[in-house]
Design a protein around this motif. Structure first.
Motif, short mmCIF file in Angstrom:
data_model
loop_
_atom_site.label_atom_id
_atom_site.label_comp_id
_atom_site.label_asym_id
_atom_site.label_seq_id
_atom_site.Cartn_x
_atom_site.Cartn_y
_atom_site.Cartn_z
N CYS A 76 -2.57 6.86 3.02
CA CYS A 76 -1.84 5.80 2.29
C CYS A 76 -2.84 5.02 1.28
CB CYS A 76 -0.83 4.81 2.89
SG CYS A 76 -0.26 3.73 1.82
N ARG A 115 -4.57 13.34 -1.40
CA ARG A 115 -4.44 11.87 -2.03
C ARG A 115 -5.77 11.48 -1.44
NH1 ARG A 115 0.84 8.58 -1.29
NH2 ARG A 115 -0.29 7.13 -0.84
N LYS A 122 -3.54 -0.23 -4.22
CA LYS A 122 -2.33 -0.29 -3.70
C LYS A 122 -1.04 -1.18 -4.27
CE LYS A 122 -0.93 2.11 -1.17
NZ LYS A 122 -0.59 3.31 -1.32
N HIS A 359 7.98 7.63 2.42
CA HIS A 359 8.31 6.13 1.94
C HIS A 359 9.73 5.63 1.92
CE1 HIS A 359 3.96 7.09 0.47
NE2 HIS A 359 3.94 5.56 0.79
N ARG A 372 6.82 5.28 11.27
CA ARG A 372 7.85 6.20 10.87
C ARG A 372 8.13 7.18 11.91
NH1 ARG A 372 4.12 6.61 5.44
NH2 ARG A 372 5.15 4.86 4.13
N GLU A 401 1.99 11.15 3.82
CA GLU A 401 0.72 10.45 4.20
C GLU A 401 0.40 10.68 5.59
OE1 GLU A 401 1.49 6.44 1.50
OE2 GLU A 401 2.09 6.37 3.60
N ASP A 431 0.54 1.99 5.06
CA ASP A 431 1.45 2.68 5.80
C ASP A 431 1.13 3.61 6.77
OD1 ASP A 431 3.47 1.56 3.75
OD2 ASP A 431 3.16 3.12 2.54
#
Ligand code: PEP
Ligand code: CO
Length: 455
Positions: A76, A115, A122, A359, A372, A401, A431
């Motif tokens: 993230c 990423r 952020k 997300h 999550r 992520e 995250d």
């Protein structure tokens, strides 16, 4: 491809975003120091080349046409402290392993986009954070300030822009050297075995997949479309959220013998959900560059916004130029995605459809920990395949992520990680990420879904 759009971009300069409202920008106490840092950034060499950017754009066009599948993944928030050999190799390894599993399921080339190499800034929902009566600016990623809750760390420091650029350069240098040196050689998958693959319930399945791949390398070479001379190597591209517009502008360049402007800090910049206003500075910035670009789309998107993103960012309707990265959450995707697809179609848009399955699925435990559920993540991907298919289109990729480390940030998956496990190895500052095993398991599930005709 780049040529047509370059001619079409009018009234745009790398700094024309400054005339629009720029959300999520840090407030630097010393603007002169910011100017000095940006001036230095402008003089430094680019991190990626226009050739690579054009190559990715061509590959994204294949994904838009259903002939390629995007695997976009990584932290993230990348941290400066994680710019280390084991962290970088573990990230490459997990992405490589996932891509091999996916290529078997997808039966088409997988476009690997990390990423990484600049995912340091952020967006935050609040400008300030309060703890124990103290109120300090929120942590905005290592590119801006430090995560530690002290006035010193939280004060935005423009020297971090240079450190971020340098760490991105170090990361990319190491990745390029590894890939060139044969780390990603499909004939030697043992190079990218992570230590803990041995202990994973998925180890046998993974090794069988790798075996299949070895056996059919010639076939793979055909599917991957790798040119002769590079038959056994794999490409990696980089992506980050184009959030800090001063940083992005400073690395926006023209190159000899190619028209247009390129963001040469990354191959694939995207606008986040909080900065996707079609009239805002971020979309204005993305409008003028030749890179393939993405926009995150959340559940509250409006039809009119979709039309404007397409008109502003992809006036030529050039496949591969624009990716719409939808992030609705497993609960809401069935209601939201059909309308988004329809709105894009009404504009003649031909975006790459990418499912960000993270997300929209963030929850906070009763103990205040962000997490999550693996099952929600997979459910959102699975529903995406079905919805795109039912509307006559195709899911072009996933945005995740994840990390190659053995962290405990998301729950669920084959090992049944639960809330009680979260405290054990929770590292992320922002995250929660899928850990190594959850990532590989997800790749297997997606591959199966694609094999069963879900594409
Ligand atoms: C992210 O990708 O980390 C992010 C902040 O996503 P979004 O803009 O979709 O909320
Ligand atoms: Co995130």
């Amino acid at each position: 491809m780049g040529t047509e759009s370059a001619a079409a971009v009018s009234d745009w300069t790398p700094d024309s975003w400054r005339r629009r409202r720029a959300l999520q920008q840090p407030e630097y106490p010393d603007p002169a120091a910011l100017d000095r840092a940006l001036a230095e950034l402008r003089r430094l060499p680019p991190l990626v080349t226009s050739w690579e950017v054009v190559m990715l754009r061509e590959q994204m066009a294949e994904a838009a046409a259903g002939r390629g599948f995007v695997l976009q993944g990584g932290d993230c928030a990348e941290r400066f402290a994680d710019c280390s050999s084991p962290r970088i190799t573990n990230m490459l390894k997990v992405l490589l392993q996932m891509s091999l599993v996916l290529v078997v399921g997808a039966q088409r080339p997988v476009i690997r986009i990390g990423r990484f190499g600049g995912q340091y800034a952020k967006p935050r929902s609040a400008d300030f954070e309060e703890r124990g009566g103290a109120r300090l600016p929120s942590y905005r990623g290592d590119l801006v300030n430090g995560a530690e809750f002290s006035a010193e760390a939280r004060t935005p420091d423009p020297r971090r822009l240079l450190r971020g650029y340098e760490r991105a350069g170090l990361t990319l240098n190491f990745i390029r050297a590894l890939v060139k040196g044969g780390f990603a050689d499909l004939h030697h998958p043992e190079y990218f075995d992570l230590d803990w693959v041995r202990h994973s319930p998925l180890a046998d399945e993974y090794h069988r997949t790798v075996q299949t791949i070895g056996d059919s390398l010639r076939f793979m070479e055909h599917v991957l479309g790798i040119r002769a001379g590079a038959t056994d190597r794999i490409d990696f591209f980089t992506a980050h959220e184009a959030l800090h517009l001063g940083y992005e502008e400073a690395q926006t360049r023209q190159v000899p013998r190619r028209p247009g402007w390129f963001n040469l800090s990354t191959h694939f910049p995207w606008a986040g959900m909080r900065t996707g206003d079609p009239a805002g500075a971020h979309v204005e910035y993305l409008r003028g560059i030749e890179n393939p670009v993405g926009v995150k789309v959340g559940p509250d998107f409006k039809r009119d916004e979709v039309a404007r993103w397409i008109e502003i960012l992809d006036p030529q309707r050039s496949p591969g130029r624009l990716s719409l990265i939808h992030r609705f959450g497993a609960e809401r995707i069935a209601d939201a995605l059909p309308g988004l697809i329809e709105a894009a179609r009404a504009e003649g848009g031909r975006p790459v459809w990418i499912c960000d399955a993270m997300h929209g699925n963030t929850q906070t435990t009763s103990g205040g920990v962000k997490t999550r559920r693996f099952e929600d993540v997979y459910s959102e991907v699975e529903q995406s395949f079905d919805i795109h298919r039912a509307t006559g289109g195709e899911l072009g990729g996933v945005h995740l992520e994840l990390t190659g480390e053995n962290v405990t940030e998301c729950t669920g998956g084959a090992r049944g990680q639960n809330h009680a496990d979260l405290g054990r190895a929770y590292e992320s500052e922002i995250d929660p990420r899928l850990n190594y095993e959850q990532s590989l398991e997800l790749a297997f599930l997606i591959a199966r879904k694609m094999e069963s005709g879900g594409r």
